[in-house]
Design an enzyme around this catalytic site. Structure first.
Site, PDB file in Angstrom:
ATOM      1  CD  GLU A 177      -2.986  -1.227   2.202  1.00  0.00           C
ATOM      2  OE1 GLU A 177      -3.111  -0.247   2.934  1.00  0.00           O
ATOM      3  OE2 GLU A 177      -3.675  -2.245   2.306  1.00  0.00           O
ATOM      4  CD  GLU A 287      -4.586  -8.167   1.640  1.00  0.00           C
ATOM      5  OE1 GLU A 287      -5.475  -7.554   2.256  1.00  0.00           O
ATOM      6  OE2 GLU A 287      -3.397  -7.831   1.662  1.00  0.00           O
TER       7      GLU A 287
HETATM    8  C1  GLA Z   1      -5.236  -4.785   3.937  1.00  0.00           C
HETATM    9  C2  GLA Z   1      -3.882  -5.305   4.327  1.00  0.00           C
HETATM   10  C3  GLA Z   1      -3.988  -6.513   5.195  1.00  0.00           C
HETATM   11  C4  GLA Z   1      -5.051  -6.344   6.249  1.00  0.00           C
HETATM   12  C5  GLA Z   1      -6.353  -6.066   5.575  1.00  0.00           C
HETATM   13  C6  GLA Z   1      -7.490  -5.953   6.560  1.00  0.00           C
HETATM   14  O1  GLA Z   1      -5.774  -5.356   2.875  1.00  0.00           O
HETATM   15  O2  GLA Z   1      -3.057  -5.634   3.241  1.00  0.00           O
HETATM   16  O3  GLA Z   1      -2.748  -6.724   5.787  1.00  0.00           O
HETATM   17  O4  GLA Z   1      -4.724  -5.311   7.098  1.00  0.00           O
HETATM   18  O5  GLA Z   1      -6.227  -4.849   4.914  1.00  0.00           O
HETATM   19  O6  GLA Z   1      -7.561  -7.058   7.381  1.00  0.00           O
END
Ligand code: GLA
Length: 377
Positions: A177, A287
């Site tokens: 990020e 994710e």
């Molecule tokens: C983001 C991060 C993860 C986690 C999620 C929420 O996507 O990459 O590490 O913090 O948010 O659980």
């Protein structure tokens, strides 16, 4: 002629039974329309049984790794553990910056659990994530030293973790990020250690180099969110990785988090997959979860209609990934959290939602069968 008369004799014989089956079917369908079914274990299982082969597992159906992210607590929850063990061929291991609770003081308990577990279980380990401001301990976020000392601290953080698990954790999200959802550079505490975006970008490149030095065979990823719904952000990520490639910085793949929801457009998903694949790097849906309640309606009723829409969305992601990302670039699809009870959207953000493929009791939801079907075509 003979055929027609034989067929009509058979038809006459089976007509009452056929009529009964059709009427029962119609009644069931009507029931579902008139009375939206609330989420329940029985309902989900029944719905799943109607729509798919209940014995197929995700990992036996997929032609690429299928991952999940539960913590080691899952092994104590028998049913969840069975679901995890039978369906997944990749495990994202949490290695947040907080494992270094004070300078050079690491807690490897959670990572070690999975590294040991993988010695007797056929699974790929993917580490998440070496540098990420969210959840980093305060001593890092409010770092007191110079920028040079900060870099030394981050280098030590990366290399201590990666070298300890060299050859065992096969791939890493090195940096998580960097960009805002509008495609600008997020002005985080780490960015603020630098006087310009350019200098910060050079630091990010060094993070990848440090990870590469610690385990030259590990595959290194950049990971970010909203790539399916922000063209500006997708372009910014691609520009950065192309610059890495030109400068000879080791980067193997891009993780697209895909915390999506029922409103996420298929065109956006398709566009992100096409553009990510065009970089020639590995692509990881890293994710995946599908929120049912993006507008955060506290009174939302999680009914069968929503669960079916969620099923379709999971199916689209799996099938688009399979169709668009060339096989050699498929690092796989990883679902985030594990059950609706553990989901970050429910447990941390306290929203009324059910974003996962298993319900709170670790039963397969329609969403599970959505992925399964998507993996087939
Ligand atoms: C983001 C991060 C993860 C986690 C999620 C929420 O996507 O990459 O590490 O913090 O948010 O659980």
């Amino acid at each position: 002629m003979y055929l027609i008369s034989t067929t009509s004799t058979h038809l006459a014989k089976f007509l009452p039974m056929l009529t009964l089956i059709v009427i029962t079917g119609l009644m069931t369908a009507c029931d579902q329309q008139i009375d939206p079914i609330k989420e329940s274990t029985e309902t989900n299982i029944a719905s799943a049984a109607r729509t798919a082969d209940t014995n197929a597992t995700l990992k036996s159906t997929a032609t690429f790794p299928i991952g999940a992210t539960p913590g080691s607590w899952i092994s104590k929850k028998t049913k969840g553990y069975q679901m995890f063990e039978s369906n997944f061929s990749s495990k994202t291991v949490h290695a947040y910056m907080s494992i270094e609770s004070a300078e050079n003081k690491f807690n490897f308990q959670e990572i070690d659990y999975w590294v040991k577990w993988a010695e007797s279980n056929p699974i790929r380990l993917h580490g998440h994530c070496l540098v990420f401001h969210t959840g980093a301990p305060d001593w890092m976020l409010q770092y007191k030293g110079t920028t040079a000392q900060f870099e030394q601290m981050i280098k030590n953080h990366i290399q201590t973790i990666v070298s300890r698990h060299k050859g065992k954790i096969k791939s890493w999200d090195v940096y998580n990020e960097v960009f805002t959802s509008k495609g600008g550079i997020d002005q985080t505490a780490f960015r603020k250690m630098y006087s310009s975006d350019e200098d910060y970008m050079k630091f990010i490149k060094r993070c990848f180099q440090w990870a590469h030095e610690a385990d030259p065979k590990a595959q290194l990823f950049y990971n970010d969110y909203s790539l399916e719904n922000s063209q500006a952000k997708l372009d910014a990520v691609i520009k950065m990785v192309e610059d890495f490639k030109r400068s000879g910085v080791q980067i193997d793949g891009i993780g697209s988090q895909m915390h999506i929801n029922l409103n996420t457009s298929e065109a956006g998903i398709r566009n992100s997959f096409l553009k990510l694949a065009a970089t020639g790097l590995l692509v990881h849906v890293s994710e995946l979860d599908v929120a049912l309640n993006p507008s955060n309606d506290a009174n939302l009723e999680i009914n069968q209609q929503l669960l079916n829409a969620q099923r379709s969305k999971y199916q689209s992601v799996a099938s688009l990934y399979k169709q668009i990302i060339p096989g050699r670039l498929q690092h796989g699809i990883t679902v985030w959290d594990f059950s609706d009870a553990d989901s970050w959207i429910v447990a941390q953000k306290k929203k009324k939602d059910a974003p996962c493929i298993f319900d709170a009791n670790y039963n397969k939801k329609p969403a599970f069968y959505g992925i399964l079907d998507g993996l087939k075509n």
